[in-house]
Enzyme design. Sequence first.
Site, mmCIF file in Angstrom:
data_model
loop_
_atom_site.group_PDB
_atom_site.id
_atom_site.type_symbol
_atom_site.label_atom_id
_atom_site.label_comp_id
_atom_site.label_asym_id
_atom_site.label_seq_id
_atom_site.Cartn_x
_atom_site.Cartn_y
_atom_site.Cartn_z
ATOM 1 N N SER A 290 4.539 0.619 -3.526
ATOM 2 C CA SER A 290 5.390 -0.237 -4.362
ATOM 3 C C SER A 290 4.583 -0.886 -5.481
ATOM 4 C CB SER A 290 6.075 -1.312 -3.508
ATOM 5 O OG SER A 290 5.121 -2.079 -2.781
ATOM 6 N N HIS B 29 -3.990 -4.260 -1.747
ATOM 7 C CA HIS B 29 -2.905 -5.043 -2.338
ATOM 8 C C HIS B 29 -1.551 -4.381 -2.101
ATOM 9 C CE1 HIS B 29 -4.884 -8.159 -5.120
ATOM 10 N NE2 HIS B 29 -5.827 -7.706 -4.307
ATOM 11 N N PRO C 83 -4.026 -13.065 0.399
ATOM 12 C CA PRO C 83 -4.814 -14.305 0.437
ATOM 13 C C PRO C 83 -5.599 -14.504 -0.856
ATOM 14 C CG PRO C 83 -5.832 -12.606 1.803
ATOM 15 C CD PRO C 83 -4.508 -12.065 1.360
#
Length: 320
Positions: A81, A71, A165
């Site tokens: 991040s 992710h 996705p």
Amino acid sequence: MAASVSASCLNRLSSLAVVLVALASAASAQLSSTFYDRSCPNALSTIRSGVNSAVRQEPRVGASLLRLHFHDCFVRGCDASLLLNDTSGEQSQGPNLTLNPRGFVVVNSIKAQVESVCPGIVSCADILAVAARDGVVALGGPSWTVLLGRRDSTASFAGQTSDLPPPTSSLGQLLSAYNKKNLNPTDMVALSGAHTIGQAQCSSFNDHIYNDTNINSAFAASLRANCPRAGSTALAPLDTTTPNAFDNAYYTNLLSQKGLLHSDQELFNSGSTDSTVRSFASSTSAFNSAFATAMVKMGNLSPQTGTQGQIRRSCWKVNS
């Protein structure tokens, strides 16, 4: 005239794409497996020890770390991040709301251990990349060489989590999402094999078990017993055969129409990736090799290097 203008725009866009790919490649080229050999020689062993300890206490940590890395990398590259505790950042967005908090806790704990050995040297992005690898190994999966030297982002990018996705994706949507990251169909099928470990909430697969026809009827019935049509936060293993072992059972399950998510079963549904699924189902070594290759490629997506970003002292916040 319009055709000429259109051609000119296309040429400019094409040139821009080439430049962006070149910049990403240049950043990846600055990564090295020996990056910390002199500045923090105990970095990798400290990370490995922390991961092994966490996995011994809770095997699902391996899946949590792997999912965090995926992710993170799919949103503007592998820059940690995602780890920032920003109330309006990536963690607050739909695709990341089901990320288990234990993964963040383990990464923050390992970062503290590394900081005690080598303060201000090892990035959170590198720690996450190495921890994801070590979590796979701890559960019996393959190892691979993690290139190092990533730096940490100073911002979270909530607006780009759409690059992840969703579990309702069709095969075409999956292929497109991965192609956008310069990952080919084999990479996509191999990385999907990460679902050989971990769990998913009922809300992630309710449509699949209630509305899809490409699912084993007995398998669907067993899942519906714990997942009401209205949805719930109850969990089910992504691989019901060997949920805590990193192996190729995910693919053998797909051959029997026992993919938990709609997007899982799309990989084996009379489409272009059927043959790859069969190959991985019949050969653990073929899967392991492809998975390791794909993880290296994914781990090298658009890293911040050199003087970009920073080396965060705490993974959950930028340096003050």
